[in-house]
Scaffold this active site. Structure first.
Site, short mmCIF file in Angstrom:
data_model
loop_
_atom_site.label_atom_id
_atom_site.label_comp_id
_atom_site.label_asym_id
_atom_site.label_seq_id
_atom_site.Cartn_x
_atom_site.Cartn_y
_atom_site.Cartn_z
N ASP A 37 -2.89 -18.40 2.06
CA ASP A 37 -3.97 -19.12 1.37
C ASP A 37 -4.59 -20.16 2.30
O ASP A 37 -5.82 -20.28 2.40
CB ASP A 37 -3.47 -19.75 0.05
CG ASP A 37 -2.08 -20.37 0.12
OD1 ASP A 37 -1.47 -20.35 1.22
OD2 ASP A 37 -1.62 -20.89 -0.90
N ASP A 40 -11.89 -8.67 6.07
CA ASP A 40 -13.22 -8.66 5.43
C ASP A 40 -13.82 -10.07 5.51
O ASP A 40 -15.00 -10.24 5.78
CB ASP A 40 -13.14 -8.23 3.95
CG ASP A 40 -13.32 -6.73 3.76
OD1 ASP A 40 -12.86 -5.97 4.63
OD2 ASP A 40 -13.94 -6.33 2.75
N LYS A 68 3.38 -15.59 3.18
CA LYS A 68 3.43 -16.40 1.96
C LYS A 68 4.91 -16.65 1.69
O LYS A 68 5.45 -16.30 0.63
CB LYS A 68 2.72 -15.63 0.83
CG LYS A 68 2.55 -16.40 -0.46
CD LYS A 68 1.54 -17.53 -0.40
CE LYS A 68 1.55 -18.33 -1.69
NZ LYS A 68 0.75 -19.57 -1.61
N TYR A 106 0.82 -1.21 0.00
CA TYR A 106 0.00 0.00 0.00
C TYR A 106 0.86 1.26 0.00
O TYR A 106 0.39 2.33 -0.35
CB TYR A 106 -0.96 0.00 1.21
CG TYR A 106 -2.06 -1.05 1.11
CD1 TYR A 106 -1.83 -2.26 0.47
CD2 TYR A 106 -3.31 -0.81 1.64
CE1 TYR A 106 -2.81 -3.22 0.38
CE2 TYR A 106 -4.32 -1.78 1.55
CZ TYR A 106 -4.06 -2.97 0.91
OH TYR A 106 -5.04 -3.92 0.81
N ASP A 122 -5.82 -6.79 5.30
CA ASP A 122 -6.98 -6.10 4.72
C ASP A 122 -7.98 -7.15 4.22
O ASP A 122 -9.18 -7.08 4.51
CB ASP A 122 -6.51 -5.20 3.57
CG ASP A 122 -7.63 -4.34 3.00
OD1 ASP A 122 -8.64 -4.14 3.71
OD2 ASP A 122 -7.49 -3.88 1.86
C1 IPM Z 1 -9.70 -0.80 5.27
C2 IPM Z 1 -10.04 -0.22 3.93
C3 IPM Z 1 -8.88 0.63 3.45
C4 IPM Z 1 -7.65 -0.25 3.37
C5 IPM Z 1 -9.11 1.36 2.13
C6 IPM Z 1 -10.36 2.19 2.14
C7 IPM Z 1 -7.91 2.19 1.73
O1 IPM Z 1 -10.36 -1.21 3.02
O2 IPM Z 1 -9.50 -0.04 6.22
O3 IPM Z 1 -9.63 -2.02 5.38
O4 IPM Z 1 -7.47 -0.93 2.36
O5 IPM Z 1 -6.89 -0.27 4.30
MN MN Z 2 -10.40 -3.22 3.85
#
Ligand code: IPM
Ligand code: MN
Length: 353
Positions: A219, A247, A187, A142, A243
């Protein structure tokens, strides 16, 4: 306690959930006699529109002068669908993390008893799952060197030894305070950066003999997380993997709208939901404010105000138990509650407690 809080509502559903979170912080302050002051600041698309910069200097100053930042979400489809945009809302969030030195992102994943059946995963698999993902937040792809042309593009996944070491130590400290089990996710069978992570982890794991350290490829970890989530206690991983995995973690809790986070490091800590700005829901009063409200609990706990955090958590549990839920987690026969109604119910619960 006196607390100065910078409030960054951002974009999409950000302002709506921010309002509910701030309401909860005020109710807690009132209840426990804390003196909390708030200062709003611009970020994301809202800041691009107003001043042409997703994280303006004025916002940085307000964050630096605060004890904590209460952040909501950034993002706007106007920029997502325009690959040639030179400035993007997300850059504001990344700039905030970098400029405040917030290298450790703490993302707890837990289940709520009454939502077990709401998860897309089988409830017998997820019942009792309770782990923390520690995501490195200011390094890796990032932030590494990037190049973009019409024919070639790359991102650099650069990590240095001190960056790896400091995040591992944060993870070990968490593991020590929990079930003493750390999983280092990488990884290393393919990536050089991951091999550095593993080398550094192998070196320092001997300093934490009371913690059991496992190493797992990402993975495999992504599969294990949903096949056997109770396996994990604390996991630590690089920015990109963290990240993505967090999710995935929201499927264990039952909704993206339930996951809070804390970002800590050298500067003012930030408390923010894991989810994004959900622009399609903006202004519709349907977004779940609980991730933001639970981020307020993490904020109080960060300042060792445990009872305050606990009362927020109890209020959230009760709201869920009593069916005061936003549409995405409501039962088919449940009544309709919007963002505002859920927030107001929780504020009421806290005031009457
Ligand atoms: C998160 C979000 C951010 C990230 C984005 C919006 C830049 O997805 O906080 O997880 O990727 O860190
Ligand atoms: Mn995110």
């Amino acid at each position: 306690m006196k607390l100065k809080i910078a409030v960054l509502p951002g974009d999409g559903i950000g302002p709506e959930i921010s309002e509910q979170g701030v309401g909860v912080i005020k109710a807690i302050a009132q209840k426990f006699g804390h003196e909390v002051s708030f200062k709003d600041a611009l970020c994301g698309a809202a800041a691009i529109d107003a001043v042409g910069d997703p994280f303006p200097a004025e916002t940085l100053k307000i964050c630096q002068e605060a004890d904590a930042v209460f952040f909501s979400a950034v993002g706007d489809p106007r920029f997502d669908n325009n690959p040639s945009a030179t400035v993007r809302p997300e850059q504001g969030l990344l700039a905030m993390r970098k400029q405040l030195g917030l290298f450790a992102n703490i993302r707890p994943v837990q289940t709520f008893r009454c939502l077990l059946h709401h998860s897309p995963l089988r409830s017998d698999l997820i019942e009792g799952a309770d782990f923390i993902c520690i995501r490195e937040l200011t390094g890796g792809m990032y932030f590494g060197e990037k190049f973009e042309s019409d024919e070639r593009a790359y991102d650099t996944n650069l990590y240095t030894r001190p960056e790896v070491e400091r995040i591992l130590r944060v993870a070990y400290d968490y593991a020590r305070r929990r079930r003493k089990h750390l999983t280092v996710v990488d990884k290393a069978n393919v990536l050089a950066s991951s091999r550095l992570w593993r080398k550094v982890a192998k070196e320092i794991e001997v300093e934490y003999p009371d913690v059991q350290t496992d190493y797992m490829f990402v993975d495999n970890a992504s599969m294990r997380m949903i096949a056997e989530p109770r396996f994990f206690d604390v996991m630590v991983t690089e920015n990109t993997f963290g990240d993505i995995l967090t999710d995935e973690g929201s499927c264990i809790s039952g909704s993206m709208g339930l996951l809070p986070s804390a970002s800590t490091g050298t500067g003012t800590p930030v408390f923010e939901p894991v989810h994004g700005s959900w622009p399609q829901a903006r202004g519709k009063n349907i977004a779940n404010p609980l991730a933001q409200i639970l981020s307020a609990a993490m904020l109080f706990e960060h300042f060792s105000l445990k009872e305050e955090g606990m009362l927020i958590r109890r209020a959230v549990d009760q709201s869920l138990e009593q069916g005061i839920r936003t549409p995405e987690i409501q039962t088919p026969d449940g009544a309709h509650y919007g963002t505002k109604e859920v927030g107001a119910w929780i504020v009421d619960y806290i005031s009457q407690a």
